[in-house]
Design an enzyme around this catalytic site. Sequence first.
Site, PDB file in Angstrom:
ATOM      1  CG  HIS A   7       1.912   5.393  -8.849  1.00  6.12           C
ATOM      2  ND1 HIS A   7       0.859   4.372  -9.497  1.00  6.12           N
ATOM      3  CD2 HIS A   7       2.363   5.908  -9.906  1.00  6.12           C
ATOM      4  CE1 HIS A   7       0.920   4.504 -10.702  1.00  6.12           C
ATOM      5  NE2 HIS A   7       1.671   5.475 -11.066  1.00  6.12           N
ATOM      6  CD  GLU A  23      -2.845  -1.194  -0.228  1.00 14.91           C
ATOM      7  OE1 GLU A  23      -2.777  -0.364  -0.779  1.00 14.91           O
ATOM      8  OE2 GLU A  23      -3.168  -2.468  -0.454  1.00 14.91           O
TER       9      GLU A  23
END
Length: 706
Positions: free
Chosen positions: A502, A496
């Site tokens: 990202h 996660e």
Amino acid sequence: MKRLTLILLALSVCPLLAGAPVAPSAESSPFFEEWKTPFGVPPFGRIKNEHFLPAIKKGIEEQRREVAAIASHREAPTFANVIEPLDAAGELLEKVESVFGGLRSAETNDRLQEIAREVAPLLSALRDDIFLSEPLFGRVKQVFEQRDRLKLGAEQRRLLQETYKAFVRGGANLGPQEKQQLRKINAELSLLSLRFGDNLLKETNAYRLVIDTRTDLAGLPETAIAAAAEAAKAAGLAGKWLFTLQAPSIWPFLSYADNRELRRQILAAYTQRGDNRNQYDNKQILSRIAALRAERAKILGYPTHAHFVLEERMAKKPEGVYGLLKQLWEPALAVAGKEAQSLQAMIKTQGYDFKLAPWDWRCYAEKVKQARYELDENQLRQYFPLENVRQGAFYVANRLYGLKFVERTDIPKYHPEVRAFEVQDSDGSHLGVFLVDYHPRPGKRGGAWSGRYRGQRIKDGKDIRPIVVNVCNFTRPTADQPALLGLEEVETLFHEFGHGLHSLLSRIRYSSLARVPQDFVELPSQIMENWALEPEVLKVYAKHYRTGAPIPDELVRKIKNAQKFNQGFATVEYLAASFLDMDWHTVSQGQALDAIAFEKASLQKMRMMPEIVVRYRSPYFQHIFSGGYAAGYYSYIWSEVLDSDAFQAFKQKGLFDQATATSFRRNILERGGTVDALEMYKRFRGREPSVEPLLEKRGLKGQTLP
Ligand SMILES: [Zn+2]
């Protein structure tokens, strides 16, 4: 890899539309003012249930006005007066929906669920009104047709192309009657998927296994017993032990409890969720969802829903997905078959003669693992206090990208268990805000995911930095121990965190281009799992929770040795769910099917092993019926081909090789969806991905049928 994970892709209902100034309102709602909090984090403490409905309605109204102005603009359509303002429209709605969507997943209550049901049809109608508007599409199309004559940058060209495609895929080219049908289908689907998720949460929370005799706890580690005692106490059952269907409770129970009958009971409760013929039954809902999706695909000119979905993915067609799944399926079955044999032998060694059943698998796998690798999950946990693991993830991000995470106590939070960090780039500049929310609660849905309270974009020349959250369901601390994570939880945290990076590192201009294909989106997350268990990294963060001693080399070696253990089981359970998902979404008829018969036929066709339950049975397959992964559950393994291959680049050049890290950051993490996914990959790797590293990692290489 984490099949439990979901990323919140659906926070903003219309991803195409976001941004544009909002006139201040006299109404005293936190949503109608500019947030003066640190970094503009939502002022959670001031946001109440009653603020959502009026704010969402106003957001919808504003977006309608903005879009109507674009559609009726007097001047000839241009990129600047159609495409850019469309991307920027709907800022208020996105602001409200981000908070609403985030809380509805992580800290919900009955009122929020009710509001969601009330607004779902309104949002569905808004989306359809935009995509099905003839004057608006006319203008989009005119700009699109001039595309070769316009002087646009690469990102602008991409935005134009994606906007045009979104209209076409949204039904803009259909006739009036078909548009009407489409609206009806979309409205119904939006409600059905909500109901599916609501039912699942209710079913998960409804089950309790209460134990009042100590002998029934035999085999369980002290940590699991202590957690169950505390859960019982919190539920007013002091002196007893309470187990639930939440991950930190059920999985240790199934891995250690000697009482076979109780193992059977809790697994049965888990696998029957949504299939109990009560008011929360999901069977009819999911059949209807599949049928409506098939019907919609037909209207839009596709043979099946999977064809419609996959056109936008790296896989392109159902054949591409089935091809990869089938390539892995037989070797995985062969490995799992061998695993079953060794578990059966262990059952015999322990003096029993029953046949291995699904509720025995985890338990006997644990025993075989201990015997074969002398690796005891419980002993391991002591080296993985949550705090250290999170620091370990931060350490990796620091070594790779120079990022710094500074804890802030002045940032608003939606629950006392949330912790907030400011993320700074290597030069000290502000990159974003990172929230973590790690333990299960009744108002949180299952699994783990990464979401955004604000996405990155450029607005009026200013770089708006993101607010990102990681939500998980990890083992809780107890009265005398910090939260000690199992290996799978450690990998989930890194996973996660990878999604988080990202979002945090994004450097794009238009928020509509943030989205990447689903079979690519697990690359940035899954690649992080690789660092988690590298000996060099373990030595830094895995420290005994009491003594602070780093993890002994001996244990690190054992972890390494055991890495391919039980991969047959994990692969079969996952692939079966991927096949099931694809089967549901390659039906071509628009009538509802019998959910159980369909599932049974699907599993039979693939010759599923009776000792393993598909990772998600249809009535609780939230990813595909309520989570945006329809015809997309295969994405994890598709992305794993990419991440295994990509990680090889680091293995070859050095775990923290700066040139490789910089290339990964610039070519992938910062790009959002502004470049074609395969192209991004090739820019990083210099070639197309190879499937070999994945086969190697999963121990599937050179496998033949038993
Ligand atoms: Zn993920």
